[in-house]
Design an enzyme around this catalytic site. Structure first.
Site, PDB file in Angstrom:
ATOM      1  CE1 TYR A 150      69.331  54.193  37.078  1.00  0.00           C
ATOM      2  CE2 TYR A 150      67.519  54.512  35.540  1.00  0.00           C
ATOM      3  CZ  TYR A 150      68.377  53.669  36.228  1.00  0.00           C
ATOM      4  OH  TYR A 150      68.287  52.309  36.064  1.00  0.00           O
ATOM      5  CE1 TYR A 160      64.298  56.738  36.341  1.00  0.00           C
ATOM      6  CE2 TYR A 160      64.949  58.451  34.795  1.00  0.00           C
ATOM      7  CZ  TYR A 160      64.881  57.959  36.084  1.00  0.00           C
ATOM      8  OH  TYR A 160      65.412  58.698  37.113  1.00  0.00           O
TER       9      TYR A 160
HETATM   10  P1  NAI Z   1      62.389  59.981  47.100  1.00  0.00           P
HETATM   11  O1  NAI Z   1      60.966  59.803  46.678  1.00  0.00           O
HETATM   12  O2  NAI Z   1      62.722  59.608  48.472  1.00  0.00           O
HETATM   13  O3  NAI Z   1      62.863  61.479  46.819  1.00  0.00           O
HETATM   14  C1  NAI Z   1      62.236  62.338  45.916  1.00  0.00           C
HETATM   15  C2  NAI Z   1      61.842  63.563  46.708  1.00  0.00           C
HETATM   16  O4  NAI Z   1      61.385  64.613  45.849  1.00  0.00           O
HETATM   17  C3  NAI Z   1      60.721  63.292  47.726  1.00  0.00           C
HETATM   18  O5  NAI Z   1      61.180  63.614  49.019  1.00  0.00           O
HETATM   19  C4  NAI Z   1      59.634  64.277  47.292  1.00  0.00           C
HETATM   20  O6  NAI Z   1      58.826  64.735  48.346  1.00  0.00           O
HETATM   21  C5  NAI Z   1      60.470  65.358  46.635  1.00  0.00           C
HETATM   22  N1  NAI Z   1      59.685  66.255  45.788  1.00  0.00           N
HETATM   23  C6  NAI Z   1      58.822  65.898  44.792  1.00  0.00           C
HETATM   24  N2  NAI Z   1      58.270  67.007  44.272  1.00  0.00           N
HETATM   25  C7  NAI Z   1      58.810  68.077  44.925  1.00  0.00           C
HETATM   26  C8  NAI Z   1      58.638  69.479  44.838  1.00  0.00           C
HETATM   27  N3  NAI Z   1      57.793  70.021  43.956  1.00  0.00           N
HETATM   28  N4  NAI Z   1      59.340  70.272  45.684  1.00  0.00           N
HETATM   29  C9  NAI Z   1      60.194  69.737  46.608  1.00  0.00           C
HETATM   30  N5  NAI Z   1      60.401  68.400  46.726  1.00  0.00           N
HETATM   31  C10 NAI Z   1      59.716  67.587  45.900  1.00  0.00           C
HETATM   32  O7  NAI Z   1      63.232  59.084  46.066  1.00  0.00           O
HETATM   33  P2  NAI Z   1      64.800  59.011  45.780  1.00  0.00           P
HETATM   34  O8  NAI Z   1      64.974  57.804  44.959  1.00  0.00           O
HETATM   35  O9  NAI Z   1      65.559  59.180  47.014  1.00  0.00           O
HETATM   36  O10 NAI Z   1      65.030  60.231  44.789  1.00  0.00           O
HETATM   37  C11 NAI Z   1      65.969  61.267  45.027  1.00  0.00           C
HETATM   38  C12 NAI Z   1      66.640  61.662  43.736  1.00  0.00           C
HETATM   39  O11 NAI Z   1      67.500  60.601  43.313  1.00  0.00           O
HETATM   40  C13 NAI Z   1      65.679  61.897  42.583  1.00  0.00           C
HETATM   41  O12 NAI Z   1      66.155  62.977  41.802  1.00  0.00           O
HETATM   42  C14 NAI Z   1      65.782  60.608  41.801  1.00  0.00           C
HETATM   43  O13 NAI Z   1      65.405  60.744  40.448  1.00  0.00           O
HETATM   44  C15 NAI Z   1      67.261  60.353  41.944  1.00  0.00           C
HETATM   45  N6  NAI Z   1      67.693  59.012  41.612  1.00  0.00           N
HETATM   46  C16 NAI Z   1      67.159  57.946  42.247  1.00  0.00           C
HETATM   47  C17 NAI Z   1      67.562  56.677  41.922  1.00  0.00           C
HETATM   48  C18 NAI Z   1      66.947  55.497  42.562  1.00  0.00           C
HETATM   49  O14 NAI Z   1      67.095  54.382  42.032  1.00  0.00           O
HETATM   50  N7  NAI Z   1      66.245  55.656  43.690  1.00  0.00           N
HETATM   51  C19 NAI Z   1      68.599  56.435  40.891  1.00  0.00           C
HETATM   52  C20 NAI Z   1      69.126  57.623  40.294  1.00  0.00           C
HETATM   53  C21 NAI Z   1      68.684  58.868  40.638  1.00  0.00           C
END
Ligand code: NAI
Length: 260
Positions: A150, A160
């Site tokens: 991001y 953030y």
């Molecule tokens: P999300 O909450 O659906 O995905 C994050 C995932 O990380 C979850 O499934 C969670 O269970 C998993 N997780 C957390 N700790 C963990 C661990 N110790 N071991 C294994 N898995 C673990 O949210 P999202 O938004 O889909 O996030 C996915 C990626 O995209 C992240 O890296 C986030 O920072 C990135 N991102 C998201 C944006 C957004 O606006 N949603 C924008 C830019 C990047």
């Protein structure tokens, strides 16, 4: 529309919690593009999320792993190779979590144990995944690894919190490990710099709706949604991008090139 971009490829998707997760969209699209998949998330995420439904829909299995724990990752890659009968061709690392952001701790009032946890989960987990996979011989020559970053990694965005440092570290790991793994085994490692989207992770970011509106209005093409992110990942997993590595690729409708 599908293109059979991933026909014959085998991949692991980390980080789908529910249908709003970016990883969920990536998994569905990779399946549609012909890939054989395996899903993973933390054991607790399997209880609070709906990953089982996705696994059933895609006709695959879930192997739980906390991506900060080396034994969990060793077990995951061993089981993945057993399941596929071979090393894998692509990995999606879509993992992040900041206890400071979750608890509403401001950037100038950070808890440092939480800060370590943020870095461990959101950045070091990629390094751990790559190191374990490399030692286990779990990636095929020319495999592709994608993580999601991001813009707060490169521009100040106080709301953030410590996730900004985690993303900066994540992008650095993409370059540093990308060099070594590329040189030794032609493995590509890239980050997709994604527009903001409402997902389970962003539900705890203060002012998220305003951030999404602001970038949608600023970006000439509007925000890239989770489905657009999945499309970018398909290109990066495919053979069409076999010489793209160590990059942070902006998938943000042009937001990052604006003077704001
Ligand atoms: P999300 O909450 O659906 O995905 C994050 C995932 O990380 C979850 O499934 C969670 O269970 C998993 N997780 C957390 N700790 C963990 C661990 N110790 N071991 C294994 N898995 C673990 O949210 P999202 O938004 O889909 O996030 C996915 C990626 O995209 C992240 O890296 C986030 O920072 C990135 N991102 C998201 C944006 C957004 O606006 N949603 C924008 C830019 C990047």
């Amino acid at each position: 529309m599908t293109y059979n971009l991933l026909k014959g490829k085998k991949g692991i998707v980390f980080g789908a919690l529910n249908e709003h997760s970016i990883a969920w969209h990536v998994a569905e699209k990779a399946h549609a593009e012909g890939a054989e998949l395996l899903l993973s998330n933390m054991p607790v995420a399997l209880r609070v999320g709906t990953l089982g439904i996705l696994a059933e829909k895609l006709g695959t299995i879930v192997i739980p792993a906390d991506a900060t724990l080396i034994p969990d990752l060793e077990n995951l890659f061993a089981k993945a190779m057993e399941y596929f009968g071979s090393p894998v061709d692509f990995i999606l690392h879509s993992i992040a979590m900041s206890p400071n952001v979750r608890k509403g701790r401001k950037y100038d009032d950070i808890d440092y144990d939480n800060f370590h946890k943020t870095l461990d989960v959101s950045a070091l987990s990629l390094h751990k995944m790559l190191q374990v996979a490399k030692k286990a011989g779990a990636l095929n020559t020319g495999a592709s690894v994608v993580t999601i970053s991001y813009i707060a990694s490169q521009r100040a965005m106080p709301g953030y919190g410590d996730m900004a440092e985690a993303k900066a570290m994540l992008e650095s790991i993409v370059r540093s490990f990308g060099y070594i793994y590329g040189k030794e085994q032609q493995v590509r490692i890239n980050a997709v710099m994604q527009s903001p989207v409402q997902t389970p992770a962003t539900s705890v970011v203060p002012g998220m709706a305003a951030i999404i509106d602001h970038s949608a209005l600023t970006a000439p093409l509007g925000n890239a949604g989770a489905d657009d992110c999945a499309n970018a990942c398909m290109a990066l997993f495919s053979d069409l991008t076999s010489k793209i590595t160590m990059q942070t690729i902006f998938n943000d409708g042009g937001f990052s090139a604006m003077a704001q």
